[in-house]
Design a protein around this motif. Structure first.
Motif, PDB file in Angstrom:
ATOM      1  N   THR A  44       1.367  -4.446  -1.557  1.00 31.96           N
ATOM      2  CA  THR A  44       2.596  -3.728  -1.846  1.00 31.96           C
ATOM      3  C   THR A  44       3.698  -4.734  -2.189  1.00 31.96           C
ATOM      4  O   THR A  44       3.835  -5.757  -1.512  1.00 31.96           O
ATOM      5  CB  THR A  44       3.026  -2.896  -0.627  1.00 31.96           C
ATOM      6  OG1 THR A  44       1.962  -2.021  -0.256  1.00 31.96           O
ATOM      7  CG2 THR A  44       4.268  -2.076  -0.934  1.00 31.96           C
ATOM      8  N   MET A 241       0.472   1.350  -2.849  1.00 30.28           N
ATOM      9  CA  MET A 241       0.966   1.926  -1.604  1.00 30.28           C
ATOM     10  C   MET A 241       0.032   3.029  -1.100  1.00 30.28           C
ATOM     11  O   MET A 241       0.490   4.055  -0.602  1.00 30.28           O
ATOM     12  CB  MET A 241       2.380   2.473  -1.802  1.00 30.28           C
ATOM     13  CG  MET A 241       3.419   1.419  -2.131  1.00 30.28           C
ATOM     14  SD  MET A 241       5.060   2.120  -2.476  1.00 30.28           S
ATOM     15  CE  MET A 241       5.507   2.785  -0.858  1.00 30.28           C
ATOM     16  N   TRP A 244       0.658   4.093   2.446  1.00 34.45           N
ATOM     17  CA  TRP A 244       2.001   4.577   2.755  1.00 34.45           C
ATOM     18  C   TRP A 244       2.093   6.096   2.636  1.00 34.45           C
ATOM     19  O   TRP A 244       2.971   6.712   3.220  1.00 34.45           O
ATOM     20  CB  TRP A 244       3.021   3.940   1.809  1.00 34.45           C
ATOM     21  CG  TRP A 244       3.144   2.461   1.928  1.00 34.45           C
ATOM     22  CD1 TRP A 244       2.255   1.527   1.469  1.00 34.45           C
ATOM     23  CD2 TRP A 244       4.211   1.732   2.528  1.00 34.45           C
ATOM     24  NE1 TRP A 244       2.719   0.254   1.738  1.00 34.45           N
ATOM     25  CE2 TRP A 244       3.918   0.353   2.393  1.00 34.45           C
ATOM     26  CE3 TRP A 244       5.393   2.100   3.162  1.00 34.45           C
ATOM     27  CZ2 TRP A 244       4.754  -0.646   2.861  1.00 34.45           C
ATOM     28  CZ3 TRP A 244       6.241   1.100   3.618  1.00 34.45           C
ATOM     29  CH2 TRP A 244       5.916  -0.256   3.483  1.00 34.45           C
ATOM     30  N   ALA A 274       8.540   5.290   5.003  1.00 37.40           N
ATOM     31  CA  ALA A 274       7.861   5.293   3.710  1.00 37.40           C
ATOM     32  C   ALA A 274       8.765   5.845   2.617  1.00 37.40           C
ATOM     33  O   ALA A 274       8.687   5.426   1.452  1.00 37.40           O
ATOM     34  CB  ALA A 274       6.576   6.109   3.796  1.00 37.40           C
TER      35      ALA A 274
END
Length: 390
Positions: A44, A241, A244, A274
């Motif tokens: 990320t 992500m 996430w 997030a």
């Protein structure tokens, strides 16, 4: 133990046996290379992680509005304005736990018992199960490798019935990586409007598209016909992500309210930290996307050359990070389908793959090239020895 009937009708994942076998072999000390994972091998971006850290330090850890914080919903709307010149506002967006929850919420909001949902095959593995949970009926529309696994108006019309209410489109496709052109998307949208069919356009991989293909979306068409289309996006792939869990939708305000009602009674808001990270992603630098695209093109070309060198038919993908070759010419009495061939490859080559049966096409196997080039070459060399002896 009493389990609800709706769950007894849901089939277990077709990949379960292969995944279980892979873990068994790892436990035995075998080196297993996975080309089954649907996530980038990049980390990320730093500015996204820093935004999450700042949110923690600032104590941004309370409940948020169910459909997401206003800044993030506005950023989602601005995303479609920036890349597709579509005018929208925060009320046209919702943020959910990954693209998967967006799709689930949409189907629950749109599908009545007995409604038919058209799904071009091959398809992403969860579409049929979601339709079933919404008490709808999946109608699979076949495609061919010769036509890049893209559905045609003729095949859609042939599959349409009076009960058809929704069509799910996915471009770039998981599992094939193939992409529709803007003209093709708009033609399908016009056909769907004519027949009163709502389109769910799954565009999760829309930033991972490789020349000569271009990023396309139904966002601009949605602006003109907002009650006929909903668009699904996510940060899982473009900003690495996956864990996430941030997905979003662009849809009519009334549909967003319906989805918020479902989300409010199931998960409520997604993780507050997030959301701040996602805001940094959407409003910050997109350099990582360009970096990944350059790398994925190289990997795609490596894998495509090797796989087609086996004599396999395989459309060259224009996006995402998958290849979906037709490998049924390698089926044998001991490995007569995609699942058993994947098991054979796993046992003999130590490479984990996903059988095409999971995606509705048992002729094929999905290869992910979201690994480094050295690992990719090594894995494909092993697979080639199992299939061709070379």
């Amino acid at each position: 133990m009493r389990i609800s009937e709706r769950l007894t009708r849901i089939k277990p994942s077709a990949t379960l046996a292969v995944n279980t076998k892979a873990q068994e072999l790892k436990a035995q000390g075998r080196e297993i290379i996975s080309l089954a994972v649907g996530q980038p091998d990049y980390g990320t971006p730093e500015h996204v992680c820093n935004a999450a850290k700042a949110a923690l330090d600032e104590g941004f850890t309370k409940y948020t509005p169910v459909p997401g914080i206003l800044e993030l919903r506005t950023a989602v709307a601005e995303y479609y304005a920036k890349f597709y010149e579509a005018k929208a506002c925060a009320d046209n967006t919702i943020v959910s736990n990954g693209g998967k929850q967006v799709l689930f919420n949409l189907l629950m909001a749109l599908v009545n018992p007995g409604d038919e949902v058209m799904i071009p095959a091959p398809y992403w593995v969860s579409y049929p199960a979601m339709v079933q949970l919404a008490e709808g009926k999946s109608v699979f529309v076949p495609t061919t490798a010769e036509e890049n696994f893209l559905v045609t108006l003729d095949s859609l019309e042939e599959a349409r019935t009076a009960k058809t209410t929704v069509l799910i489109l996915n471009s770039p496709s998981n599992p094939t990586g193939c992409c529709y052109t803007q003209e093709q998307m708009e033609s399908i949208a016009a056909w769907a409007r004519k027949n009163n069919i709502f389109i769910i356009s799954d565009e999760v991989y829309d930033r991972l598209v490789y020349a000569p293909a271009t990023s396309v979306s139904l966002a601009k068409t949605w602006e003109t016909y907002p009650d006929t289309i909903a668009i699904v996006g996510a940060l899982s792939k473009s900003f690495c992500m996956t864990g996430w869990r941030v997905g979003y939708a662009l849809a009519h305000e009334d549909l967003i309210k319906a989805m918020s009602k479902i989300q409010g009674q199931s998960t409520s808001n997604i993780n507050s930290i997030a959301q701040k990270a996602a805001l940094a992603g959407l409003s910050g630098s997109w350099d990582i996307v360009d970096e990944m695209k350059t790398s994925f093109v190289r990997r795609r070309d490596i894998a495509y050359e090797i796989i087609t060198g086996w004599g396999a038919q395989c459309p060259k993908p224009g996006g995402a990070f998958y290849l979906f070759p037709v490998l049924d010419q390698f089926y044998t009495e001991d490995a007569p389908d995609s699942a058993s061939l994947c098991t054979k490859i796993l046992e003999e080559a130590g490479v984990a793959l996903v059988p095409g049966s999971a995606f509705g096409d048992d002729r094929c196997i999905r290869f992910s090239y979201a690994v480094d080039e050295t690992t990719l070459r090594q894995a494909l060399s092993r697979v080639g020895k199992v299939l061709t002896g070379n």
